[in-house]
Motif scaffolding. Structure first.
Motif, short mmCIF file in Angstrom:
data_model
loop_
_atom_site.label_atom_id
_atom_site.label_comp_id
_atom_site.label_asym_id
_atom_site.label_seq_id
_atom_site.Cartn_x
_atom_site.Cartn_y
_atom_site.Cartn_z
N THR A 36 -5.96 1.55 1.15
CA THR A 36 -4.59 1.17 0.83
C THR A 36 -4.28 -0.24 1.30
O THR A 36 -3.64 -1.03 0.59
CB THR A 36 -3.60 2.17 1.47
OG1 THR A 36 -3.89 3.49 1.00
CG2 THR A 36 -2.16 1.83 1.10
N VAL B 274 3.89 -0.92 -2.37
CA VAL B 274 4.09 0.52 -2.21
C VAL B 274 5.34 0.94 -2.97
O VAL B 274 6.41 0.35 -2.81
CB VAL B 274 4.21 0.91 -0.73
CG1 VAL B 274 4.55 2.39 -0.59
CG2 VAL B 274 2.91 0.60 0.01
N ASP C 63 6.24 4.53 -3.19
CA ASP C 63 6.73 5.58 -2.30
C ASP C 63 5.56 6.43 -1.85
O ASP C 63 4.39 6.12 -2.13
CB ASP C 63 7.82 6.44 -2.97
CG ASP C 63 7.49 6.85 -4.39
OD1 ASP C 63 6.33 7.23 -4.65
OD2 ASP C 63 8.39 6.81 -5.26
N HIS C 64 5.87 7.52 -1.16
CA HIS C 64 4.87 8.45 -0.66
C HIS C 64 5.30 9.87 -1.01
O HIS C 64 6.49 10.15 -1.20
CB HIS C 64 4.72 8.36 0.86
CG HIS C 64 4.44 6.99 1.38
ND1 HIS C 64 3.18 6.44 1.39
CD2 HIS C 64 5.27 6.05 1.91
CE1 HIS C 64 3.24 5.22 1.91
NE2 HIS C 64 4.49 4.96 2.23
N LEU D 258 -0.78 12.86 3.13
CA LEU D 258 0.10 11.80 2.65
C LEU D 258 -0.54 11.09 1.46
O LEU D 258 -1.66 10.60 1.55
CB LEU D 258 0.34 10.77 3.76
CG LEU D 258 1.26 9.60 3.40
CD1 LEU D 258 2.71 10.07 3.29
CD2 LEU D 258 1.13 8.48 4.43
N THR E 166 -0.11 7.91 -1.23
CA THR E 166 0.54 6.62 -1.34
C THR E 166 0.45 6.11 -2.76
O THR E 166 -0.63 6.08 -3.35
CB THR E 166 -0.11 5.60 -0.39
OG1 THR E 166 0.01 6.07 0.96
CG2 THR E 166 0.57 4.24 -0.50
N ASN F 222 8.79 11.69 -7.76
CA ASN F 222 8.82 10.24 -7.52
C ASN F 222 8.91 9.41 -8.80
O ASN F 222 9.79 8.55 -8.92
CB ASN F 222 7.65 9.81 -6.64
CG ASN F 222 6.29 10.05 -7.26
OD1 ASN F 222 6.14 10.79 -8.24
ND2 ASN F 222 5.28 9.41 -6.69
N THR G 119 9.89 8.81 1.10
CA THR G 119 8.83 9.81 1.18
C THR G 119 9.38 11.15 0.69
O THR G 119 10.38 11.64 1.21
CB THR G 119 8.32 9.96 2.62
OG1 THR G 119 7.83 8.70 3.08
CG2 THR G 119 7.19 11.00 2.70
#
Length: 295
Positions: free
Chosen positions: A163, A174, A176-177, A185, A187, A247, A281
């Motif tokens: 990452t 980025v 979001d997560h 997690l 990414t 997301n 997140t």
């Protein structure tokens, strides 16, 4: 935003060119052309006016290379400078550029071991793209900004290092997560208004590394529905039911490709405006649906 503009193309090694041709044309709505590339049998898949978006050659069902598009020679030079500064070995290859149908190309390996090809000047076809299923693929925004062929989700063991490479060396941002299960997690990274062109995921239990899935977006829910009907009628393994992601808001389902990895097929993905976007997140990957087959 970044010297990297979009996910330009993908290359896979596959066990069955025949099975992939049927899957790509009859389920996904791509066009397929059988050809020879560097003396090897290959199938070239189109989804728009680009000469190729996905190239398949005989092999062991694995990702061969990822083609990251930049806007032109200055942007490619910026990528080269960033790789040099980070101590990442790369090679500019005129012969490979000719094979890929681009003006210039330089390649490197990311920290997870995947081959990346940065390029510009992709060949555009005079012959229009006409999907055998009537699909119209989303590869740009309504105002013409290039968003690439879709997205790619890679599974690797060194998630943080990988990452950081895409963020700090290549300038990806980025989005979001997601924490789909406690302790895991995901990414999501973008290079243009598409919510993500790349996502990096850790290994799940004792699962494999490699491609988790690729995503292709169409502009019509009915095209998604008709593809889903064919998947169910032909008893192709459905990896996840129809659902809406938290997301990127994509309304989609997942189907197993002939190579075993997933293809997400959907519509209505959100676009990012970096001036107003904030990273969050999510505690789940879907608002509804997307019940995954874990077998």
């Amino acid at each position: 935003m970044t010297s990297v503009e979009a996910l330009g193309y993908l290359g896979f090694r596959v066990k069955s060119l025949e099975d992939w041709t049927v899957f790509a044309t009859e389920i996904l709505g791509l066009t397929a052309t059988r050809t020879q590339i560097d003396g090897e049998e290959a199938v070239v898949l189109r989804m728009d006016e680009r000469a190729h978006r996905i190239t398949l050659r005989a092999g062991n069902d694995e990702l061969d290379y990822v083609g990251w598009q930049v806007s032109g020679p200055d942007a490619l030079d910026e990528v080269a400078a960033a790789l040099r500064e980070a101590g990442v070995a790369y090679k500019e290859d005129a012969g490979l550029a000719e094979l890929r149908g681009v003006r210039r190309l330089l390649s490197c390996t990311d920290p997870a071991g995947y081959t990346l090809e940065f390029h510009y000047g992709a060949t555009m076809m005079q012959e229009p793209f006409l999907s055998p299923t009537g699909a119209r693929f989303v590869t740009s925004t309504p105002d013409g900004a290039d968003t690439g062929l879709g997205h790619l989700v890679l599974v690797c063991r060194n998630v943080d290092e990988t990452t950081d490479f895409y963020r700090k060396v290549l300038g990806f941002k980025v989005s979001d997560h997601i924490v789909p299960i406690p302790g895991m997690l995901l990414t999501f990274l973008h290079t243009n208004p598409r919510h993500h062109s790349l996502a990096v995921a850790p290994v799940y239990k004792d699962g494999p590394t490699g491609v988790n899935h690729i995503m292709l977006e169409v502009d019509d829910l009915d095209v998604v529905g008709r593809a889903l009907d064919k998947v169910q009628q032909r008893k192709i393994r459905q990896l996840a039911t129809l659902g809406r992601h938290t997301n990127d808001k994509m309304l989609s389902f997942y189907v197993q490709s002939p190579s075993g990895f997933g293809v997400e097929y959907g519509t209505d993905g959100v676009l990012i405006d970096d001036d107003t976007w904030s990273v969050v997140t999510y505690d789940a990957s879907a608002y509804w649906g997307h019940a995954f087959d874990r077998d």
